[in-house]
Design a protein around this motif. Structure first.
Motif, PDB file in Angstrom:
ATOM      1  N   ALA A  42      48.702  46.280  37.532  1.00 15.66           N
ATOM      2  CA  ALA A  42      48.043  46.577  38.087  1.00 15.66           C
ATOM      3  C   ALA A  42      47.651  45.667  39.392  1.00 15.66           C
ATOM      4  O   ALA A  42      46.703  46.334  40.415  1.00 15.66           O
ATOM      5  N   GLY A  43      48.142  44.954  39.079  1.00 16.84           N
ATOM      6  CA  GLY A  43      47.292  44.355  40.140  1.00 16.84           C
ATOM      7  C   GLY A  43      46.761  42.302  39.850  1.00 16.84           C
ATOM      8  O   GLY A  43      46.823  42.017  41.240  1.00 16.84           O
ATOM      9  N   GLN A  44      46.243  42.678  39.295  1.00 15.27           N
ATOM     10  CA  GLN A  44      45.651  41.619  38.497  1.00 15.27           C
ATOM     11  C   GLN A  44      45.944  40.127  38.458  1.00 15.27           C
ATOM     12  O   GLN A  44      45.656  39.059  38.529  1.00 15.27           O
ATOM     13  N   TRP A  45      47.386  39.787  37.998  1.00 16.72           N
ATOM     14  CA  TRP A  45      47.572  39.122  38.128  1.00 16.72           C
ATOM     15  C   TRP A  45      48.684  38.423  39.303  1.00 16.72           C
ATOM     16  O   TRP A  45      48.199  37.652  39.510  1.00 16.72           O
ATOM     17  N   GLY A  46      49.133  38.554  39.797  1.00 14.06           N
ATOM     18  CA  GLY A  46      49.966  38.637  41.413  1.00 14.06           C
ATOM     19  C   GLY A  46      48.040  37.589  42.208  1.00 14.06           C
ATOM     20  O   GLY A  46      47.861  37.372  42.730  1.00 14.06           O
ATOM     21  N   THR A  47      47.045  38.539  41.977  1.00 16.84           N
ATOM     22  CA  THR A  47      46.037  38.107  42.617  1.00 16.84           C
ATOM     23  C   THR A  47      45.327  37.192  42.214  1.00 16.84           C
ATOM     24  O   THR A  47      45.448  35.908  43.050  1.00 16.84           O
ATOM     25  N   ALA A  48      46.010  36.867  41.038  1.00 15.48           N
ATOM     26  CA  ALA A  48      44.895  35.335  40.526  1.00 15.48           C
ATOM     27  C   ALA A  48      46.403  33.674  40.431  1.00 15.48           C
ATOM     28  O   ALA A  48      45.676  32.940  40.776  1.00 15.48           O
ATOM     29  N   LEU A  49      47.349  34.636  40.506  1.00 15.81           N
ATOM     30  CA  LEU A  49      48.323  33.474  41.043  1.00 15.81           C
ATOM     31  C   LEU A  49      48.060  33.439  41.960  1.00 15.81           C
ATOM     32  O   LEU A  49      49.088  31.418  42.901  1.00 15.81           O
ATOM     33  N   ALA A  50      48.134  33.985  43.349  1.00 17.52           N
ATOM     34  CA  ALA A  50      48.464  34.176  44.546  1.00 17.52           C
ATOM     35  C   ALA A  50      46.849  33.015  45.262  1.00 17.52           C
ATOM     36  O   ALA A  50      47.249  32.350  45.724  1.00 17.52           O
ATOM     37  N   PHE A  51      46.230  33.197  44.449  1.00 20.97           N
ATOM     38  CA  PHE A  51      44.430  32.830  44.207  1.00 20.97           C
ATOM     39  C   PHE A  51      45.153  30.933  44.163  1.00 20.97           C
ATOM     40  O   PHE A  51      45.362  30.337  44.559  1.00 20.97           O
ATOM     41  N   ALA A  52      46.208  31.070  42.683  1.00 24.33           N
ATOM     42  CA  ALA A  52      45.669  29.447  42.121  1.00 24.33           C
ATOM     43  C   ALA A  52      46.980  28.862  42.856  1.00 24.33           C
ATOM     44  O   ALA A  52      46.788  27.570  43.145  1.00 24.33           O
ATOM     45  N   CYS A  53      48.097  29.597  43.512  1.00 28.94           N
ATOM     46  CA  CYS A  53      49.119  28.806  44.383  1.00 28.94           C
ATOM     47  C   CYS A  53      48.571  28.263  45.824  1.00 28.94           C
ATOM     48  O   CYS A  53      48.444  27.170  46.326  1.00 28.94           O
ATOM     49  N   ALA A  54      47.387  29.040  45.921  1.00 28.78           N
ATOM     50  CA  ALA A  54      46.658  28.459  47.880  1.00 28.78           C
ATOM     51  C   ALA A  54      45.783  27.555  47.391  1.00 28.78           C
ATOM     52  O   ALA A  54      45.897  26.550  48.236  1.00 28.78           O
ATOM     53  N   LEU A  55      44.934  26.961  46.104  1.00 24.95           N
ATOM     54  CA  LEU A  55      44.782  26.354  45.904  1.00 24.95           C
ATOM     55  C   LEU A  55      45.505  24.651  45.512  1.00 24.95           C
ATOM     56  O   LEU A  55      45.216  23.962  46.372  1.00 24.95           O
ATOM     57  N   PHE A  56      46.844  24.920  45.436  1.00 28.19           N
ATOM     58  CA  PHE A  56      48.058  23.974  45.793  1.00 28.19           C
ATOM     59  C   PHE A  56      49.051  23.775  46.304  1.00 28.19           C
ATOM     60  O   PHE A  56      49.768  23.188  46.100  1.00 28.19           O
ATOM     61  N   ASP A  57      48.629  24.599  47.362  1.00 28.08           N
ATOM     62  CA  ASP A  57      49.580  24.551  48.506  1.00 28.08           C
ATOM     63  C   ASP A  57      50.569  25.121  48.270  1.00 28.08           C
ATOM     64  O   ASP A  57      51.502  24.616  48.459  1.00 28.08           O
ATOM     65  N   MET A  58      51.209  25.756  47.768  1.00 26.07           N
ATOM     66  CA  MET A  58      52.484  27.083  46.897  1.00 26.07           C
ATOM     67  C   MET A  58      52.310  28.066  47.580  1.00 26.07           C
ATOM     68  O   MET A  58      51.130  28.958  47.548  1.00 26.07           O
ATOM     69  N   GLN A  59      53.744  28.669  47.597  1.00 22.68           N
ATOM     70  CA  GLN A  59      54.177  29.707  47.874  1.00 22.68           C
ATOM     71  C   GLN A  59      53.773  30.718  46.478  1.00 22.68           C
ATOM     72  O   GLN A  59      54.516  30.238  45.157  1.00 22.68           O
ATOM     73  N   CYS A  60      53.405  31.788  47.003  1.00 28.46           N
ATOM     74  CA  CYS A  60      53.892  33.244  45.809  1.00 28.46           C
ATOM     75  C   CYS A  60      54.156  34.406  46.149  1.00 28.46           C
ATOM     76  O   CYS A  60      53.577  35.362  47.190  1.00 28.46           O
ATOM     77  N   ASP A  61      55.210  34.538  45.158  1.00 28.79           N
ATOM     78  CA  ASP A  61      55.885  35.827  45.928  1.00 28.79           C
ATOM     79  C   ASP A  61      56.090  36.550  44.370  1.00 28.79           C
ATOM     80  O   ASP A  61      55.951  36.477  43.431  1.00 28.79           O
ATOM     81  N   VAL A  62      55.662  38.232  45.429  1.00 26.35           N
ATOM     82  CA  VAL A  62      55.116  38.896  43.479  1.00 26.35           C
ATOM     83  C   VAL A  62      55.633  40.249  43.591  1.00 26.35           C
ATOM     84  O   VAL A  62      55.784  40.697  44.685  1.00 26.35           O
ATOM     85  N   TRP A  63      56.200  40.703  43.189  1.00 25.42           N
ATOM     86  CA  TRP A  63      57.089  41.703  42.963  1.00 25.42           C
ATOM     87  C   TRP A  63      56.024  42.715  42.174  1.00 25.42           C
ATOM     88  O   TRP A  63      55.487  42.475  40.527  1.00 25.42           O
TER      89      TRP A  63
END
Lengths: 452, 452
Positions: free
Chosen positions: A139-160
């Motif tokens: 649905a996209g909810q999880w990818g959104t949440a992980l992208a946000f969390a990665c932004a806080l820890f300055d990490m890259q997030c790749d979402v399929w």
């Protein structure tokens, strides 16, 4: 009426200090995951390529409580404790003696409960030097949440992102990119698992998982994050139920009669009900704990309790769970988060043990309930959450018949503001509302490996 | 760091009991609206076709405080008091000694501050037997809020949505319909004002207002509701500033140095700053009060302070305000809520008197700031609100230069989850970022009626 509260907030100091691990209190332990090659129980080493040590430890722990790290609690404070609302206007419209509450996880930065686990997952990876997380999103909810969390820890997030979702929901991709993530349409040409499918294939959560796992396993600075199913994910979500218990007490309730949530992979529902299950097992309360699934993907209600793969390609360990078969592709219902062939092993176990119940609903009834909810409570629910609302409405209307003043708690897993296309279909009477056929079920189950 | 709060909540009991009317405290009264035919000040009777008596009384009152009816406060409790956040993560990334707060109106059922006035407007109409409200919407925030408010009072809501917005933002229409409203593309064939334009015309807020006013004036059970500009609308929004003052005190601040908000019609900004202006006029605080506009529609910064119509067809009273000319059609910037040719007369007056300042920004800078805000604070701002954020960032960076520990308060008027198309354009570098040209300004101002 005028002075009756409609929301129950808690102080920052009342954010749980620990996640609750239901395994510690279960009468029987859940069956272990098995290695896909040897069919022997997997050990921590088998998971080390994908997850950092703290998450692996949480995956297998039998401790009752796991402390929430302070940096995670600091971020939780942005939206937690999430509010518990009393749905007084809905009660009035339904003319029910039931008292209906909803725990609103849609207030999180990503708009759903997924942020509760995205933040600790990103945190634990971050302190282990990981710079890059891969994941899938339906649905996209999880990818959104992980992208946000990665932004806080300055990490890259790749979402399929599952192809069908990618094609029809460009806003979801934009939101992930707004939070700094990168989105690939799955199946993609970037992985062997993806290349196995023809271009334009609508994809599935199982395929997207295979792709994200494949990439993470190949790179040293990269790990994989899963948004549901696994024990540590369910563990992180228990903040929902812990807060709800406290808020119900503040609302003057001695307990709940019915706690209802939608179940896709199981983490939202488990996070809500495991603390209630603890109270039930301890004899403090006797709530009915009820998972709601879509009729088109009725894993708990019509699947079989067997060992199966968590993904389509068979890269994950074998999990003992209710399954419709790992290559099952459900019809394109709108609650993308509920279109998963399997179910969290821990949740499957408590359902199989008879501690927790499950039922399924057609999505048209769910959207009808969601519309009524929006027009009374002012919250547009995620299509997933609408399943819980529809079931709660059934219960509240049944209280109207019997006169019972039941306490009903709805898990509102997220808002539906990025799913308005689904509402548009419903309003325009263009909703396809099919249930899983017997033939499709039999055919899908045939692919489940035969493991005694 | 760990124990420092990031949000300041208030109890239900701390929702303001009264709206604040800044007129009572101003050194000079604002010039009255004039009848479009006679050019004489309009009286209450002139407004009776469009508004119920309570709103007309609020429009002209000089009382300092107006009591909020209990049924309105009961609904406010759903999301009010809205949280005041300390933007600690943004501060860290900016490395500024400034303390940045944001008052988050995006938590409302409709996702913006508009609900604050939609609810009382629907309420007052409802108790006067009105069954039907008409209105216009540009970005869609106002139409959404009024549809929600009408649903609560079992009233019908007809929304004329600016054509360009209707064509490009189907989700907004769906959200209004989800709340039970009906949406028409403006210009429509349902009104004389609409028929004056060719089919497919992109429309403007001025045209949509003309259409909604025309329909309301013709039907007995129907009235019109305006989402900004008028005194009573600004009055209702003062709950924002009243709560913010209280929350800043709870945060240990003795006052603000800068209070910044975006200004389209002016209600969000006025609602935020009027209570601060009261404190300033009383000598209790000396905050700089700063409105931010888009460079493409710089009403306060480049418009003239003259009598002009509020709509395009000239159906409304003449209002003394900063205006770019009532037939001005701004370029299609993404902050649809800021694309209005005029500005609330009351806000125009305090700007003209030198009590409040204004500035303008290009939208590319605003989206850049919005992205940084999303990635640190976890909130995707409405494109309108991004103007306030960008200006606050300028101030915070300037504090970094000077070492000043300023207290900056941002009015976050709404979330941008229904405006992700704008973010997509920005991320894809497809944003058109023009300022209003001198030629266009001169030409637009030529249409303003000559009234001394």
């Amino acid at each position: 009426m005028a002075d009756e509260p409609v929301k129950y907030l808690l102080d920052d100091s009342e954010i749980p200090t620990h996640w609750y691990n239901v395994v510690a209190d279960l009468p029987t332990p859940p069956p272990p995951p098995l290695h896909p090659g040897t069919h022997q129980p997997v050990g921590p080493d088998d998971l080390a390529a994908l997850f950092p040590p703290e998450l692996i430890a949480q995956e297998v722990t039998t401790e009752r409580y796991v402390e929430i790290p302070e940096p995670v609690r600091e971020i939780y404070r942005q939206w937690r404790p999430s509010p518990l609302f009393r749905a007084r206007r809905l009660e009035r419209v339904l003319d029910t003696p039931a008292r209906i509450y909803y725990k609103h996880e849609g207030v999180s930065p990503a708009g759903s409960h997924k942020t509760n686990t995205a933040v600790p997952q990103a945190y634990y990876n971050s302190i282990n030097g990981i710079r890059h997380l891969t994941t899938e999103t339906g649905a996209g909810q999880w990818g959104t949440a992980l992208a946000f969390a990665c932004a806080l820890f300055d990490m890259q997030c790749d979402v399929w992102q599952v192809g069908a979702s990618f094609d029809t929901k460009p806003a979801r991709r934009t939101l992930i990119e707004t939070f700094g993530g990168t989105v690939y349409r799955s199946p993609s040409l970037l992985t062997e698992a993806g290349k196995a499918f023809e271009e334009g294939h609508p994809g599935s959560l199982g395929i997207a998982i295979s792709e994200a796992v494949e990439v993470a396993a190949q790179r040293d600075d990269t790990k994989y994050a899963l948004g549901s199913v696994l024990n540590h994910v369910l563990l992180h979500q228990t903040v929902i139920g812990e807060e709800a218990l406290l808020q119900l007490r503040k609302a003057g309730e001695t307990g709940a009669d019915l706690v209802v949530g939608c179940a896709g992979g199981g983490s939202n529902f488990a996070g809500l009900i495991f603390p209630f299950l603890r109270e039930k097992l301890a004899g403090n309360q006797s709530p009915r704990l009820l998972a709601v699934e879509p009729a088109a993907c009725p894993t708990l209600t019509r699947g079989e309790y067997r060992y199966d793969f968590g993904d389509t390609a068979g890269l994950t360990p074998l999990l003992k769970m209710y399954t419709l078969g790992h290559d099952f592709v459900p019809s394109p219902i709108h609650a993308g988060g509920l279109r998963y062939h399997g179910m969290a092993p821990l949740l499957s176990h408590v359902v199989h043990e008879g501690l927790v119940e499950a039922t399924s609903l057609h999505q048209s009834e769910c959207f009808d309930a969601a519309l009524q909810f929006a027009r009374t409570e002012g919250v547009v629910p995620a299509p997933e959450s609408s399943h819980a609302i529809a079931q709660a409405r059934r219960a509240a209307l049944s209280c109207k018949e019997t006169g019972q003043e039941q306490v009903i708690v709805i898990g509102l897993s997220g808002h539906g503001l990025l799913e308005l296309g689904a509402y548009e279909s419903y309003l325009a009477d263009r909703l396809i509302d099919d249930a899983l056929s017997e033939e499709a079920l039999t055919s899908a189950l045939a692919a489940v490996p035969a493991i005694s």
